[in-house]
Design a protein around this motif. Structure first.
Motif: not given
Ligand SMILES: Nc1ncnc2c1ncn2[C@@H]1O[C@H](COP(=O)(O)OP(=O)(O)OP(=O)(O)O)[C@@H](O)[C@H]1O
Ligand SMILES: Nc1ncnc2c1ncn2[C@@H]1O[C@H](COP(=O)(O)OP(=O)(O)OP(=O)(O)O)[C@@H](O)[C@H]1O
Ligand SMILES: [Mg+2]
Ligand SMILES: [Mg+2]
Lengths: 508, 369, 339, 314
Positions: A171-173, A90-92, A43-51
């Motif tokens: 990341d969320e392409p 990156h997501q952004h 989900e949003n905020g689950a920590g994917k991008s951080t990892l």
């Protein structure tokens, strides 16, 4: 499975990452095999991008180890990760808008001739070669800011390939892509894996996962909750893993009794900041005493629609009527004065003045009215009493109302905004992502408040990227895709699958 | 954005107030101390005795009624120049144009002071005072309007307008508004326009202090002040709250210029007695130091201005007694500014925990967005 | 070449000339030739004066440009110039070696650049306040430590570039100048080349526009900002050295007289492009030379203050976007935060 | 030591905004005061004024410390000096460049006919020029003596050479920069040289000094300094510095101090001496007929037989 035969190219062992007040990753294990596509869900905020940022050397893990191709590595900076063959989209997007494709691609890994002179011809040639080899058609001399996002994404991929990446993190392409563009991306991904590249692919869209992944891992609240294979998973089973059965929120709500139409939107067209049309002729109405949910993947025009309806962004075509007034050209203040409450999408940027004490934040939308001021002079006592009352009523956890709003936790910030918006008469509530990134308790509370307003006869327009939220709160649902409304469904007819398909742009 | 700590007013029990005051005052106080210390080192290097120098500085600024009067006289325009900068900060703007606005205010006050005949004091003085202030407001609102409508950064436009103001005032005082005689200056203002002194204590100081209180009240007790601060802290939220940001930007700049212009007026009407080129140099720039020293709080401006005023008032005594040239004051002032802004350093020295308030943030490019 | 024109959109110097300056340039050249044919002496003297007045502005503006291209605003150019002028002067007084003196000036500027970088990158102080600190500090230090009676030992002399110097018009204007003037012109070309054709330049522009993007490809944003702001300071130091060691030959308190601020205006007017900066510095220099010439000839009787304020009004007009828009580097003024 | 005691003569000096060592009028006046120290055994002291509003304060600092004579330098201090004179009737004031409209008993205004000094400089320039073009690089017209020098210079040059080409210019900036901009002075001088000027008169503090030094850089040109004998103050200008249009502040100040000591002091205007500085290294190269002509012009000016045409009232 055959995976075990393949070499593990990237392995994370027991990764934890703590931010002030947040545990973004908690003891996460992850293994990526050569030539496979590993889908990472959450989900949003689950920590994917951080990892992923940790694997790319942008963040340093609080705990844990990273192994690349059998070697224990310390990634001090992206430079190290790049050196180990990791590339990340990156997501952004991390592209310099005023530079050309070729310049962006070579940035940081330039080939120079003498005196530091960049060999631009060589760069252009290499970009062309890469784009041919992997089917990523891009003009090397085009300037980034003139390119559509789908092409920009290709540039990001070329950037990674140019650096000889054989481990690619996406990341969320697909969040920003049209279905066609997404399909093209999947082809590219398959082409890449054929050539030995291993890919970590992050997405929220279950269908995509089932379509392209070789392996699936699921993060929930910073923890790895399990992994599975596409052949063994269904959308339902993945959703269950992602959200966790016990957290699916069930809001108690009675039958709606819709009254007169409060908000009528007719053929609205809106441009985004880059002057491209992102809302392309949207019409709907919200009636008193009902919740109309707007479902859709982020970036499909919802934000601009909300901004238009609250007076922050002009309509280029069409009109909207609030409670009988044509509010198309109203200022934000005039719209507020029609008894419209607004929970903005970005609470820190738009909803609150972080440096202000809580009490001042409780009157942002009504400081000019009695009893908070005479129109000229502010009545501090009245403001304080108002703030104390709201904090009590809405259970905003804070030591006092004079501390800065920035000291509140996310959930409490959101409760503060909700409290403020509901503290004056409301006929229409426009709520954008009202519970994004906040804890379960606060989510529940805010959901109850929204239903309470509905039951009092308020018309509610709920915009959310969370399907659960949409499904549990809405009486009717419209699905937005590509700036248009795909369908309008009564709640009784809405199923996850149907909505998911509509959100992805296919007609259910 | 701008200083967060000062946004929260200190309220609550006496202990809380005290702690709040310490939080607000500790950094500036420490900055002053550090600056004085480094100043002392420079003095020693140059062969002077810092203790003598500082003692003389103190004698020259506080030792008797006349010295105090002089300090207050110096502090008066500094309060207003400091308020001008602090007020603009609150609205998210950096007004470096205080100098130009002050000059324009000073010359218009002079023109009204010598040009309007036959008015009684009770009418003439206020007209001249306000006339100068309004001229400053008008001049500053040029920069405000440019910012609001074209996005031109106020830092550059106000610097440029400073140069223009010098040219305008030089032209006027050596041209159409020139006194008889050979000296380039306006005629003396009439008796009825002069701001009197009460013994050696200048009345203008109390006007400036009162204005500081009014500005505090305006900022923290009126809806306009609420709007200005909201725009300053978070223009996005301000827009959401229905505040018209462009209008507030122009208004903020205008009020800021009004304050600087009033500083010029009071100088003309209370101290110089006419407009004379070269008599108001540097006042506007000192306003920046004062505003930062005051942590952009309107009431903090008063002690900060008195401090700088005292340094300026005492510098002659310091020269006379300790043979130290007055430029050391500039050095100390720059060091104070450095330490106040480089909060990290001071907090580290003081071992104050906590995230601080991030300091003042003004710059984000000159462009037109 | 074509691809390089697109390197930065709307802003290569060719584009600059094309969009805003081509007609003006042609007019200037025609005017100069016509002027030379009718009034050779006046034309030569005005053009020489223009070039000379533009030199400190070019250098100051290049300093500002390099900082802002890297994302650091520098309003302390004035102070950097002043303190460098002073130390360069002192070095000349005590060593009598002009080369050493120039180096001391450049080093002083670089040191102040380091201070600015420390304040804005490490301390993450507001950059405008950081620049203000430098300005006040330089004014105070030079005033405090300057003693008169110090006499320099000569100044940099014009170098005639062989036969070039005897060309009509351009000879005496362009090829008969002292070294820092040449250096300033060379620096314009070098800076253009470096910024738009080299690795360093690409990275510099990247950290000024989108530091995060640069970081993700392994560029050390803060280190580069340090390096560039220090180099930029050195260029401002050269401007200071120009004042005392080449133009005047002695030091006076506050002798920069606002040139550092005008340099900022020149930088904006020049659209953050080395050639644009050069052009606009020449324009400002020309304005000064023209106002002197107007007084010399005594024909036009407008008060000189009105001519004196022209450059400043011009800057405001440009900034307000009435004469083509400028687009500053996107991330200037913002400290770069990692994590 | 103790200025309050009757037998100690104490002389204080307050500068205009600017430094004591300005190589110009502050410095000249200070040298006059120092002369009193060496010749008359006076105890002397100065204060540099930072802020134009401090004139009275700084004067009071001396007055309150028992100083007997206070020298104030520059027309800008005129008002403050007269005001202080009223407050301290027992102290004698010497106001350099301060024209006394009405006589105050304890104020002597030391004024100079700068136009005459400029006239001589102009005549010298007019006779020296080979090209027929001479220039003046000036501070600002906001300051009256500068205007007087300029008008006199131009009249003097025309007097000896009616068709001479005169080019002169004021600094375009404000009072705060006009006298401290040597680079502007230098480049303006260069511009004038390029226009054919071979004699340049630099009158405007450091701005003017910049012009002198610039002229010195080209062989075969002349420059003329201002206020004092700039041979002493601007050694960098020696190659061109043929003379200076002086106002003899140093002896003027000293003479008035002396008059206080011997009791002959009187309030009102004291006209100081003006003239050209010695030719120094140019003594031999300036032809005798030029020297003679200058001498005769000086006589005519002194007897008011010729007028400079400078009329500050109009
Ligand atoms: N730099 C940071 N500082 C503090 N907290 C952070 C930071 N970055 C992320 N977080 C927090 O860590 C948690 C995980 O964020 P992360 O961006 O990894 O989520 P995600 O799974 O990628 O979400 P999304 O699907 O929205 O992209 C969130 O609570 C977020 O607020
Ligand atoms: N002294 C310097 N002057 C100017 N730029 C510099 C300097 N030092 C480093 N840089 C810039 O920072 C970049 C990174 O420096 P570093 O020494 O890490 O490069 P590198 O390891 O050679 O880069 P690459 O990996 O691309 O070969 C340099 O390529 C250069 O662009
Ligand atoms: Mg993410
Ligand atoms: Mg390398």
């Amino acid at each position: 499975m055959s995976n075990t035969d393949k070499q593990v190219v990237l392995e994370a062992k027991g990764i934890s990452k703590h931010f002030p007040g947040v545990i973004a990753n908690n003891n996460v294990d992850l293994a990526l095999h050569k030539g496979e596509i590993l889908a990472l869900l959450g989900e949003n905020g689950a920590g994917k991008s951080t990892l992923m940022n940790i694997l790319y050397g942008l963040y340093h893990p609080t705990e844990g180890e990273i192994w690349i191709k059998g070697q224990h590595v310390q990634l001090q900076s992206p430079r190290d990760a790049i050196a180990h063959g990791i590339g990340m989209v990156h997501q952004h997007f991390q592209l310099v808008p005023v530079m050309t494709v070729a310049e962006n691609v070579i940035l940081g890994a330039e080939v120079t001739t003498f005196a530091g002179r960049i060999d631009m011809r060589q760069a252009v040639r290499e970009v062309s070669e890469l784009s041919h080899k992997y089917g990523l058609a891009v003009d090397p001399n085009a300037v980034i800011e003139d390119l559509p996002v789908g092409i920009q994404q290709r540039v990001e991929i070329i950037k990674a390939l140019y650096r000889k990446a054989d481990i690619l993190i996406l990341d969320e392409p697909t969040a920003v892509l049209t279905p066609q563009e997404a399909n093209e991306l999947f082809q590219i991904m398959r082409e890449l894996t054929k050539q030995g590249v291993s890919i970590i692919f992050i997405t929220h869209k279950l269908k995509e996962v089932l379509a392209v992944a070789d392996q699936i891992a699921v993060l929930r609240r910073g923890e790895m909750v399990g992994s599975t294979l596409p052949s063994e998973a269904t959308e339902a089973s993945l959703a269950e893993m992602m959200v966790g059965r016990n957290v699916i929120l069930q809001v108690d709500k009675s039958e709606a009794h819709p009254g007169a139409a409060i908000l009528q939107v007719e053929d609205a067209h809106v441009l985004d900041d880059r002057k491209t049309s992102v809302v392309k002729g949207v019409s709907f109405e919200v009636r008193a005493g009902e919740v109309l949910g707007v479902a859709g993947v982020q970036g499909n025009g919802q934000r601009e629609l909300v901004e238009a309806l609250t007076g922050l962004r002009p309509l280029t075509q069409g009109r909207f009527i609030i409670d009988g007034h044509d509010a198309t050209r109203y200022t934000p203040r005039q719209i507020t004065d029609l008894d419209v409450a607004h929970i903005p999408e970005d609470r820190e940027k738009h909803g609150l003045v972080m440096a202000y004490p809580i009490e001042d934040n409780t009157i942002l939308n009504q400081y000019y009215e009695t009893p908070y001021s005479s129109g000229v002079i502010v009545n501090r006592k009245a403001i304080e009493n108002h703030a104390l009352k709201l904090v009590e009523e809405f259970d905003v956890r804070t030591p006092s109302v004079t501390v800065a709003a920035s000291t509140l936790s996310g959930g409490n910030k959101q409760k503060l905004i909700v409290a403020r918006e509901f503290s004056k008469p409301v006929k229409l509530l426009i709520a954008a992502q009202p519970t994004r990134g906040i804890d379960v308790g606060s989510i529940e509370f805010i959901h109850q408040q929204i239903i309470k307003q509905r039951d009092r006869g308020v018309a509610v327009l709920l915009v959310s990227a969370e399907l659960d939220e949409i499904m549990s709160l809405s009486d009717r649902i419209v699905v937005m895709f590509g700036g248009r409304i795909m369908a309008t469904l009564p709640i009784a007819e809405a199923t996850r699958e149907k909505l998911g398909l509509l959100m992805a742009g296919s007609h259910g | 954005m701008a200083m967060q700590a000062t946004e929260q007013e200190v309220r609550g029990t006496f202990g809380e107030r005290l702690a709040g005051f310490w939080r607000a005052a500790s950094v500036p106080l420490m900055a002053i101390l550090l600056a004085a210390l480094i100043g002392a080192i420079i003095l020693i290097i140059s062969g002077a005795n810092p203790i003598d120098a500082y003692a003389a500085l103190f004698r020259g600024s506080f030792s008797n009624a006349r010295a105090i009067g002089r300090t207050l006289e110096k502090a008066t325009p500094l309060i207003l120049a400091g308020l001008a900068v602090a007020f603009a900060f609150k609205g998210g703007l950096f007004n470096i144009g205080g100098q130009g606005q002050l000059l324009i205010g000073a010359i218009v006050a002079a023109a009204l002071g010598f040009g309007l005949n036959g008015l009684p004091f009770i009418i003439h003085m206020p007209i001249a005072l306000l006339g100068g202030a309004l001229a400053g407001a008008f001049y500053a609102s040029i920069a405000g309007a440019l910012k609001a409508f074209t996005g031109a950064h106020e830092v550059i436009t106000t610097i440029m307008l400073n140069f223009v103001a010098i040219n305008i005032t030089d032209f006027l005082s050596n041209g159409p508004w020139k006194d008889t005689g050979i000296v380039a200056r306006t005629p003396a203002i009439l008796e009825t326009a002069a701001i009197p002194k009460w013994d050696s204590i200048p009345l203008g100081f109390f006007i400036a202090a009162a204005v500081a209180i009014i500005i505090w009240y305006l900022l923290f007790r009126t809806t306009l002040g609420f709007e200005i601060r909201t725009v300053g802290l978070n223009p996005n939220a301000a827009k959401y709250a229905g505040i018209r940001v462009a209008r507030i930007t122009i208004l903020t700049m205008a009020i800021s210029g009004l304050l600087a212009g009033m500083g010029g007026s009071i100088e003309t009407l209370g101290v110089v007695g006419r407009f004379q080129p070269g008599f108001n140099i540097g006042l506007g720039f000192d306003g920046i130091t004062i505003a930062l020293l005051a942590r952009t709080h309107p009431l903090g401006v008063i002690p900060a201005a008195i401090l700088l005023g005292a340094m300026q008032a005492g510098s002659s005594q310091m020269q006379f007694d300790a043979k130290v040239s007055f430029e050391i004051i500039d050095v100390i002032q720059a060091l104070i500014l450095f330490f106040v802004s480089a909060e990290m350093i001071v907090r580290w020295i003081l071992r104050i925990r906590g995230e601080g308030d991030g300091g003042v943030r003004l710059s984000s490019g000159w462009g037109q967005g | 070449m074509t691809s390089n024109v697109a390197l930065i959109k709307n802003s290569s110097w060719l584009d600059f000339l094309r969009k805003t300056g081509v007609w003006i340039s042609i007019l200037v050249v025609i005017g100069a030739i016509y002027g030379y044919l009718t009034e050779p002496q006046i034309t030569t003297s005005m053009l020489a004066s223009t070039l000379r007045q533009s030199t400190p502005l070019v250098l100051g503006a290049l300093c500002g440009l390099l900082g802002e291209r890297s994302g650091v605003i520098n309003i302390g150019i004035e102070g950097q110039m002043l303190l460098s002028a002073f130390t360069g002067f002192l070095a000349n007084v005590y060593t009598g070696n002009l080369l050493v003196a120039v180096m001391v000036g450049v080093l002083t500027g670089a040191l102040l650049g380091g201070l600015l970088a420390f304040m804005s990158v490490t301390l993450k102080m507001d950059q405008i306040i950081g620049g203000t600190v430098i300005n006040i500090l330089a004014l105070g230090l030079t005033g405090f430590f300057y003693q008169t009676g110090l006499t320099t030992q000569g100044k940099l002399q014009p170098i005639e570039l062989g036969p070039l110097a005897s060309l009509p018009l351009v000879g005496p204007v362009l090829f008969e100048n002292p070294p820092i003037t040449y250096l300033a012109i060379i620096l314009v070309f070098v800076m253009h080349y470096m910024l738009f054709y080299t690795r360093w330049g690409l990275r510099t522009r990247a950290i000024g526009e989108h530091p995060r993007a640069a970081d993700t490809v392994g560029i050390n944003v803060n280190r580069m900002r340090y390096i560039n702001v220090i180099i930029a300071g050195g260029i401002a130091g050269l401007a200071g050295a120009f004042l005392t060691l080449e133009a005047v030959g002695s030091f006076e308190r506050a002798m920069t007289n606002g040139r550092g601020f005008v340099a900022l205006a020149v930088m904006i007017f020049g659209k953050y492009m080395p050639f644009g900066v050069w052009g606009s510095a020449l324009l400002f220099g020309f304005a000064t030379a023209l106002q002197t010439q107007l007084q010399f000839s005594g024909t036009i009787q407008i008060p000189h203050q009105f001519i004196g304020m022209l450059p400043y009004l011009l800057t405001i007009v440009v900034l307000a976007g009435f004469v083509g828009r400028t687009r500053p580097p996107a991330s200037e003024g913002k400290p770069y935060e990692t994590e | 030591q103790d200025c309050a005691s009757a037998d100690v003569l104490c002389v204080g000096l307050v500068t205009d905004v600017g430094e004591i060592d300005d190589k110009s009028f502050n410095q000249s006046a200070w040298e006059g005061v120092q002369l009193a120290a060496s010749e008359l055994g006076a105890q002397v002291e100065y204060i540099e004024t930072q802020d134009a509003k401090d004139y009275l304060t700084n004067i009071s600092l001396f007055a309150d410390n028992g100083y007997d004579i206070i020298v104030t330098v520059g027309f800008a201090l005129g008002e403050a000096t007269v005001e202080a004179a009223g407050q301290y009737p027992d102290i004698k004031f010497i106001g350099v460049d301060q024209f006394q409209g009405a006589t105050v008993d304890n104020v002597a205004g030391l004024i100079f006919p700068e136009d005459k000094s400029g006239f001589l400089a102009g005549a010298l320039a007019g006779m020296l020029t080979q090209t027929g073009t001479i220039a003046a690089v000036l501070g600002t017209d906001l300051v009256p003596p500068v205007v007087a020098f300029k008008e006199g210079y131009e009249a003097g040059a025309r007097y000896v050479n009616y068709d001479i080409n005169l080019i002169s210019t004021y600094h375009p900036g404000g009072l705060d920069v006009a006298f401290t901009d040597p680079e502007w002075g230098a480049s303006t001088a260069r511009q004038a040289i390029d226009l054919g000027a071979d004699v340049v008169f630099g009158a405007g503090g450091k701005t003017g000094n910049g012009a002198l030094i610039e002229v010195a850089g080209t062989a075969g040109l002349y420059c003329i300094g201002v206020d004092t004998d700039q041979w002493e103050t601007v050694p960098e200008a020696h190659p061109c510095l043929v003379s200076s249009a002086m106002k003899l502040i140093t002896p003027g100040v000293f003479d008035i101090i002396q008059s206080v000591v011997d009791g002959s002091f009187a309030g009102g205007n004291v006209i100081g001496a003006v003239g050209l500085a010695p030719f120094h290294d140019f003594e031999d190269s300036v032809p005798q007929d030029i020297k003679d002509r200058l001498e005769s012009i000086r006589g005519l000016l002194e007897s008011d037989a010729i007028s400079t045409g400078y009329n500050p009232g109009g």
